[in-house]
Scaffold this motif. Sequence first.
Motif, PDB file in Angstrom:
ATOM      1  N   LEU A  18      -7.633  52.921  34.490  1.00 35.07           N
ATOM      2  CA  LEU A  18      -6.796  53.157  33.583  1.00 35.07           C
ATOM      3  C   LEU A  18      -5.332  54.216  34.207  1.00 35.07           C
ATOM      4  CD1 LEU A  18      -8.838  54.258  30.563  1.00 35.07           C
ATOM      5  CD2 LEU A  18      -7.805  52.067  30.435  1.00 35.07           C
ATOM      6  N   GLY A  19      -5.509  55.592  34.848  1.00 40.13           N
ATOM      7  CA  GLY A  19      -5.133  55.853  35.262  1.00 40.13           C
ATOM      8  C   GLY A  19      -3.917  55.359  36.187  1.00 40.13           C
ATOM      9  N   ALA A  20      -4.124  54.715  36.722  1.00 41.34           N
ATOM     10  CA  ALA A  20      -3.071  54.197  37.220  1.00 41.34           C
ATOM     11  C   ALA A  20      -2.055  53.034  36.772  1.00 41.34           C
ATOM     12  CB  ALA A  20      -3.933  53.047  38.562  1.00 41.34           C
ATOM     13  N   ASN A  21      -3.032  52.305  35.776  1.00 41.37           N
ATOM     14  CA  ASN A  21      -2.085  51.831  34.991  1.00 41.37           C
ATOM     15  C   ASN A  21      -0.990  52.418  34.294  1.00 41.37           C
ATOM     16  OD1 ASN A  21      -2.540  48.538  35.339  1.00 41.37           O
ATOM     17  ND2 ASN A  21      -4.233  49.489  35.117  1.00 41.37           N
ATOM     18  N   VAL A  22      -1.862  53.096  33.704  1.00 41.50           N
ATOM     19  CA  VAL A  22      -0.435  54.277  32.476  1.00 41.50           C
ATOM     20  C   VAL A  22       0.631  55.290  33.643  1.00 41.50           C
ATOM     21  CG1 VAL A  22      -0.383  56.518  31.724  1.00 41.50           C
ATOM     22  CG2 VAL A  22      -2.268  55.576  31.027  1.00 41.50           C
ATOM     23  N   ALA A  23       0.082  55.599  34.512  1.00 42.57           N
ATOM     24  CA  ALA A  23       1.104  56.331  35.606  1.00 42.57           C
ATOM     25  C   ALA A  23       2.260  55.467  36.023  1.00 42.57           C
ATOM     26  CB  ALA A  23       0.474  56.406  36.589  1.00 42.57           C
ATOM     27  N   TYR A  25       3.311  52.431  33.732  1.00 37.08           N
ATOM     28  CA  TYR A  25       3.395  52.365  32.644  1.00 37.08           C
ATOM     29  C   TYR A  25       4.786  52.856  32.733  1.00 37.08           C
ATOM     30  CZ  TYR A  25       5.371  51.216  28.376  1.00 37.08           C
ATOM     31  OH  TYR A  25       5.864  51.121  26.606  1.00 37.08           O
ATOM     32  N   VAL A  26       4.126  54.792  32.869  1.00 40.36           N
ATOM     33  CA  VAL A  26       5.085  55.601  32.986  1.00 40.36           C
ATOM     34  C   VAL A  26       6.047  56.142  33.515  1.00 40.36           C
ATOM     35  CG1 VAL A  26       5.858  58.400  32.992  1.00 40.36           C
ATOM     36  CG2 VAL A  26       3.757  56.869  31.590  1.00 40.36           C
ATOM     37  N   ALA A  27       5.846  55.740  35.072  1.00 39.49           N
ATOM     38  CA  ALA A  27       6.791  56.151  36.660  1.00 39.49           C
ATOM     39  C   ALA A  27       7.256  55.253  36.825  1.00 39.49           C
ATOM     40  CB  ALA A  27       5.983  56.495  37.416  1.00 39.49           C
ATOM     41  N   ILE A  28       7.568  53.779  36.021  1.00 36.00           N
ATOM     42  CA  ILE A  28       7.529  52.444  37.401  1.00 36.00           C
ATOM     43  C   ILE A  28       8.276  51.483  36.633  1.00 36.00           C
ATOM     44  CG2 ILE A  28       7.087  50.403  38.534  1.00 36.00           C
ATOM     45  CD1 ILE A  28       4.684  51.946  40.127  1.00 36.00           C
ATOM     46  N   LEU A  33       6.475  44.682  39.285  1.00 38.75           N
ATOM     47  CA  LEU A  33       5.500  45.654  40.332  1.00 38.75           C
ATOM     48  C   LEU A  33       4.026  46.079  39.365  1.00 38.75           C
ATOM     49  CD1 LEU A  33       4.870  47.502  42.942  1.00 38.75           C
ATOM     50  CD2 LEU A  33       6.466  48.920  42.127  1.00 38.75           C
ATOM     51  N   GLN A  34       4.842  46.843  37.682  1.00 42.45           N
ATOM     52  CA  GLN A  34       3.709  47.112  37.199  1.00 42.45           C
ATOM     53  C   GLN A  34       2.277  45.503  37.280  1.00 42.45           C
ATOM     54  OE1 GLN A  34       6.156  47.795  33.429  1.00 42.45           O
ATOM     55  NE2 GLN A  34       6.833  50.209  34.029  1.00 42.45           N
ATOM     56  N   ILE A  35       3.596  44.771  37.081  1.00 48.99           N
ATOM     57  CA  ILE A  35       2.301  43.666  36.453  1.00 48.99           C
ATOM     58  C   ILE A  35       1.595  43.203  37.971  1.00 48.99           C
ATOM     59  CG2 ILE A  35       1.806  41.553  36.767  1.00 48.99           C
ATOM     60  CD1 ILE A  35       4.461  41.261  34.847  1.00 48.99           C
ATOM     61  N   ALA A  36       1.349  44.006  39.267  1.00 47.40           N
ATOM     62  CA  ALA A  36       0.559  43.525  40.085  1.00 47.40           C
ATOM     63  C   ALA A  36       0.103  44.736  40.405  1.00 47.40           C
ATOM     64  CB  ALA A  36       1.864  43.568  41.770  1.00 47.40           C
ATOM     65  N   ILE A  37       0.367  45.835  39.893  1.00 46.05           N
ATOM     66  CA  ILE A  37      -0.347  46.934  40.013  1.00 46.05           C
ATOM     67  C   ILE A  37      -1.789  46.360  39.015  1.00 46.05           C
ATOM     68  CG2 ILE A  37      -0.677  49.434  39.755  1.00 46.05           C
ATOM     69  CD1 ILE A  37       2.143  49.850  40.592  1.00 46.05           C
ATOM     70  N   PHE A  38      -1.559  46.229  37.663  1.00 46.76           N
ATOM     71  CA  PHE A  38      -2.274  45.296  36.712  1.00 46.76           C
ATOM     72  C   PHE A  38      -3.455  45.143  37.296  1.00 46.76           C
ATOM     73  CE2 PHE A  38      -3.684  43.454  33.910  1.00 46.76           C
ATOM     74  CZ  PHE A  38      -4.542  43.992  32.584  1.00 46.76           C
TER      75      PHE A  38
END
Length: 215
Positions: A18-23, A25-28, A33-38
Amino acid sequence: MFHKEGYKIISITLVLFLGANVASYVAIQNNELQIAIFVLTLVFLFLILQFFRNPKRKTEVNDKTVVSPVDGKVVVIEEVFEKEHFNDKRLQVSIFMSPINVHVTRHPINGEVIFSKYHPGKYLVAWHPKASEENERTTVVVKNNLIEVLYRQIAGALAKRIVNYAEEGEKVVQGSDSGFIKFGSRVDVFLPIGTEVNVSLNQKVKGGESIIANL
Protein backbone atom coordinates in the motif's frame (compact mmCIF):
# COMPACT_ATOMS: atom_id res chain seq x y z
CA MET A 1 -6.54 -19.65 4.82
CA PHE A 2 -3.02 -18.67 5.84
CA HIS A 3 -0.67 -20.24 8.37
CA LYS A 4 -0.13 -18.34 11.61
CA GLU A 5 3.62 -18.25 10.95
CA GLY A 6 2.93 -15.91 8.05
CA TYR A 7 0.69 -13.36 9.79
CA LYS A 8 3.51 -10.92 10.62
CA ILE A 9 5.22 -11.14 7.23
CA ILE A 10 1.89 -10.86 5.38
CA SER A 11 0.97 -7.75 7.42
CA ILE A 12 4.33 -6.10 6.69
CA THR A 13 4.05 -6.97 3.00
CA LEU A 14 0.55 -5.47 2.79
CA VAL A 15 1.77 -2.24 4.41
CA LEU A 16 4.71 -2.05 1.99
CA PHE A 17 2.40 -2.79 -0.95
CA LEU A 18 0.00 0.00 0.00
CA GLY A 19 2.78 2.42 0.92
CA ALA A 20 4.72 1.90 -2.30
CA ASN A 21 1.66 2.38 -4.48
CA VAL A 22 0.33 5.42 -2.60
CA ALA A 23 3.79 7.00 -2.78
CA SER A 24 4.08 6.27 -6.51
CA TYR A 25 0.62 7.78 -7.12
CA VAL A 26 1.51 10.96 -5.22
CA ALA A 27 5.13 11.44 -6.29
CA ILE A 28 5.28 9.98 -9.81
CA GLN A 29 3.46 11.49 -12.75
CA ASN A 30 4.44 8.76 -15.20
CA ASN A 31 1.49 6.39 -15.60
CA GLU A 32 3.59 3.60 -17.08
CA LEU A 33 5.99 3.72 -14.14
CA GLN A 34 3.06 3.71 -11.69
CA ILE A 35 1.65 0.63 -13.39
CA ALA A 36 5.06 -1.09 -13.33
CA ILE A 37 5.41 -0.45 -9.58
CA PHE A 38 1.88 -1.71 -8.98
CA VAL A 39 2.48 -4.90 -10.97
CA LEU A 40 5.83 -5.65 -9.30
CA THR A 41 4.52 -5.09 -5.77
CA LEU A 42 1.37 -7.10 -6.55
CA VAL A 43 3.45 -10.04 -7.76
CA PHE A 44 5.56 -9.88 -4.59
CA LEU A 45 2.43 -9.78 -2.42
CA PHE A 46 0.98 -12.74 -4.32
CA LEU A 47 4.15 -14.79 -3.79
CA ILE A 48 4.10 -14.11 -0.04
CA LEU A 49 0.41 -15.02 0.24
CA GLN A 50 0.98 -18.13 -1.86
CA PHE A 51 3.91 -19.26 0.28
CA PHE A 52 2.07 -18.99 3.60
CA ARG A 53 -1.18 -20.58 2.42
CA ASN A 54 -2.51 -23.32 4.66
CA PRO A 55 -5.15 -25.30 2.75
CA LYS A 56 -7.40 -27.65 4.68
CA ARG A 57 -6.48 -31.28 4.18
CA LYS A 58 -8.79 -34.26 4.67
CA THR A 59 -6.64 -36.84 6.40
CA GLU A 60 -8.15 -40.33 6.49
CA VAL A 61 -6.87 -41.17 9.95
CA ASN A 62 -5.67 -44.77 9.97
CA ASP A 63 -3.17 -46.41 12.32
CA LYS A 64 -2.11 -48.74 9.52
CA THR A 65 -0.84 -45.96 7.22
CA VAL A 66 1.88 -43.32 7.28
CA VAL A 67 0.91 -40.09 5.52
CA SER A 68 3.31 -37.61 3.98
CA PRO A 69 4.23 -34.89 6.48
CA VAL A 70 4.66 -32.28 3.72
CA ASP A 71 3.88 -31.35 0.13
CA GLY A 72 6.63 -31.94 -2.40
CA LYS A 73 8.44 -34.50 -4.51
CA VAL A 74 9.91 -37.80 -3.32
CA VAL A 75 13.65 -37.60 -3.98
CA VAL A 76 15.08 -40.45 -1.87
CA ILE A 77 13.93 -43.97 -1.01
CA GLU A 78 16.78 -45.98 0.48
CA GLU A 79 18.06 -47.93 3.48
CA VAL A 80 20.31 -45.85 5.74
CA PHE A 81 21.82 -46.02 9.21
CA GLU A 82 19.92 -43.60 11.46
CA LYS A 83 22.28 -42.65 14.26
CA GLU A 84 20.51 -39.90 16.19
CA HIS A 85 17.70 -41.90 17.78
CA PHE A 86 17.37 -45.48 16.53
CA ASN A 87 21.03 -46.36 16.02
CA ASP A 88 20.11 -48.96 13.44
CA LYS A 89 19.11 -49.29 9.79
CA ARG A 90 15.93 -47.58 8.66
CA LEU A 91 14.11 -46.96 5.42
CA GLN A 92 14.44 -43.29 4.53
CA VAL A 93 11.88 -41.48 2.38
CA SER A 94 12.86 -37.89 1.62
CA ILE A 95 10.49 -35.24 0.27
CA PHE A 96 11.84 -32.07 -1.32
CA MET A 97 9.78 -28.88 -1.11
CA SER A 98 10.17 -26.10 -3.66
CA PRO A 99 9.33 -22.50 -2.72
CA ILE A 100 5.91 -22.89 -4.38
CA ASN A 101 4.86 -25.86 -2.24
CA VAL A 102 2.75 -25.60 0.91
CA HIS A 103 5.29 -25.56 3.76
CA VAL A 104 3.16 -26.79 6.66
CA THR A 105 4.59 -29.89 8.36
CA ARG A 106 2.05 -32.46 9.56
CA HIS A 107 2.23 -35.47 11.86
CA PRO A 108 2.57 -38.63 9.72
CA ILE A 109 0.92 -40.95 12.28
CA ASN A 110 -1.20 -40.93 15.42
CA GLY A 111 0.68 -41.42 18.67
CA GLU A 112 2.85 -39.86 21.33
CA VAL A 113 5.82 -37.61 20.67
CA ILE A 114 8.68 -39.39 22.43
CA PHE A 115 11.56 -37.32 21.03
CA SER A 116 11.82 -33.74 19.78
CA LYS A 117 15.11 -31.93 19.30
CA TYR A 118 16.37 -28.84 17.46
CA HIS A 119 19.85 -28.73 15.90
CA PRO A 120 21.48 -25.50 14.71
CA GLY A 121 23.55 -25.92 11.58
CA LYS A 122 24.47 -24.92 8.06
CA TYR A 123 22.27 -23.96 5.10
CA LEU A 124 23.48 -26.29 2.37
CA VAL A 125 21.09 -26.85 -0.53
CA ALA A 126 18.38 -29.25 0.65
CA TRP A 127 19.36 -32.04 -1.77
CA HIS A 128 23.00 -32.05 -0.61
CA PRO A 129 24.00 -35.49 0.79
CA LYS A 130 25.23 -33.90 4.02
CA ALA A 131 22.15 -31.68 4.54
CA SER A 132 20.43 -34.25 6.76
CA GLU A 133 23.34 -34.18 9.23
CA GLU A 134 24.86 -30.70 8.88
CA ASN A 135 22.00 -28.29 8.16
CA GLU A 136 19.76 -26.62 10.69
CA ARG A 137 17.10 -29.22 11.46
CA THR A 138 14.61 -30.64 13.94
CA THR A 139 14.07 -34.31 14.67
CA VAL A 140 10.72 -35.61 15.93
CA VAL A 141 9.76 -39.20 16.79
CA VAL A 142 6.14 -40.27 17.15
CA LYS A 143 5.25 -43.72 18.49
CA ASN A 144 2.07 -45.76 18.71
CA ASN A 145 1.25 -49.44 19.23
CA LEU A 146 2.19 -50.36 15.65
CA ILE A 147 5.13 -48.20 14.61
CA GLU A 148 7.71 -45.62 15.63
CA VAL A 149 8.34 -42.98 12.97
CA LEU A 150 11.09 -40.37 12.92
CA TYR A 151 10.75 -37.35 10.69
CA ARG A 152 13.29 -34.58 10.28
CA GLN A 153 12.67 -31.03 9.06
CA ILE A 154 15.79 -29.83 7.24
CA ALA A 155 16.56 -26.23 6.35
CA GLY A 156 17.86 -25.47 2.87
CA ALA A 157 19.80 -22.67 1.21
CA LEU A 158 16.69 -20.45 1.32
CA ALA A 159 15.02 -21.75 4.46
CA LYS A 160 16.23 -19.64 7.37
CA ARG A 161 13.81 -20.72 10.03
CA ILE A 162 12.31 -24.04 11.07
CA VAL A 163 9.29 -24.00 13.36
CA ASN A 164 8.52 -27.16 15.32
CA TYR A 165 5.45 -27.48 17.55
CA ALA A 166 5.96 -31.12 18.63
CA GLU A 167 6.69 -31.49 22.33
CA GLU A 168 7.76 -34.67 24.09
CA GLY A 169 4.88 -36.39 25.85
CA GLU A 170 2.27 -34.78 23.62
CA LYS A 171 -0.45 -36.93 22.04
CA VAL A 172 -0.80 -36.08 18.36
CA VAL A 173 -3.29 -36.85 15.61
CA GLN A 174 -2.25 -38.00 12.14
CA GLY A 175 -2.32 -35.08 9.69
CA SER A 176 -2.41 -32.37 12.36
CA ASP A 177 -0.08 -29.35 12.28
CA SER A 178 3.43 -30.19 13.45
CA GLY A 179 5.37 -27.15 12.30
CA PHE A 180 6.45 -24.97 9.39
CA ILE A 181 9.60 -24.44 7.31
CA LYS A 182 10.06 -20.97 5.85
CA PHE A 183 11.17 -20.78 2.22
CA GLY A 184 11.89 -24.21 0.77
CA SER A 185 13.57 -27.30 2.16
CA ARG A 186 13.12 -31.02 2.73
CA VAL A 187 11.72 -33.54 5.20
CA ASP A 188 13.17 -37.01 5.79
CA VAL A 189 10.95 -39.79 7.14
CA PHE A 190 12.53 -42.87 8.71
CA LEU A 191 10.53 -46.10 8.75
CA PRO A 192 11.29 -49.64 9.97
CA ILE A 193 13.08 -51.87 7.46
CA GLY A 194 10.51 -53.95 5.59
CA THR A 195 7.79 -51.28 5.67
CA GLU A 196 5.69 -51.31 2.49
CA VAL A 197 6.43 -48.01 0.73
CA ASN A 198 3.50 -46.63 -1.21
CA VAL A 199 5.34 -43.97 -3.25
CA SER A 200 8.03 -43.92 -5.93
CA LEU A 201 10.89 -41.60 -6.80
CA ASN A 202 9.87 -38.25 -8.31
CA GLN A 203 6.26 -38.77 -7.25
CA LYS A 204 4.50 -35.64 -6.00
CA VAL A 205 2.81 -35.97 -2.61
CA LYS A 206 0.44 -33.90 -0.48
CA GLY A 207 1.01 -33.43 3.23
CA GLY A 208 -1.66 -35.06 5.38
CA GLU A 209 -3.28 -36.85 2.44
CA SER A 210 -0.81 -38.91 0.42
CA ILE A 211 -0.06 -42.31 1.95
CA ILE A 212 3.67 -42.92 1.78
CA ALA A 213 3.67 -46.29 3.58
CA ASN A 214 1.35 -49.09 4.66
CA LEU A 215 1.78 -51.16 7.80
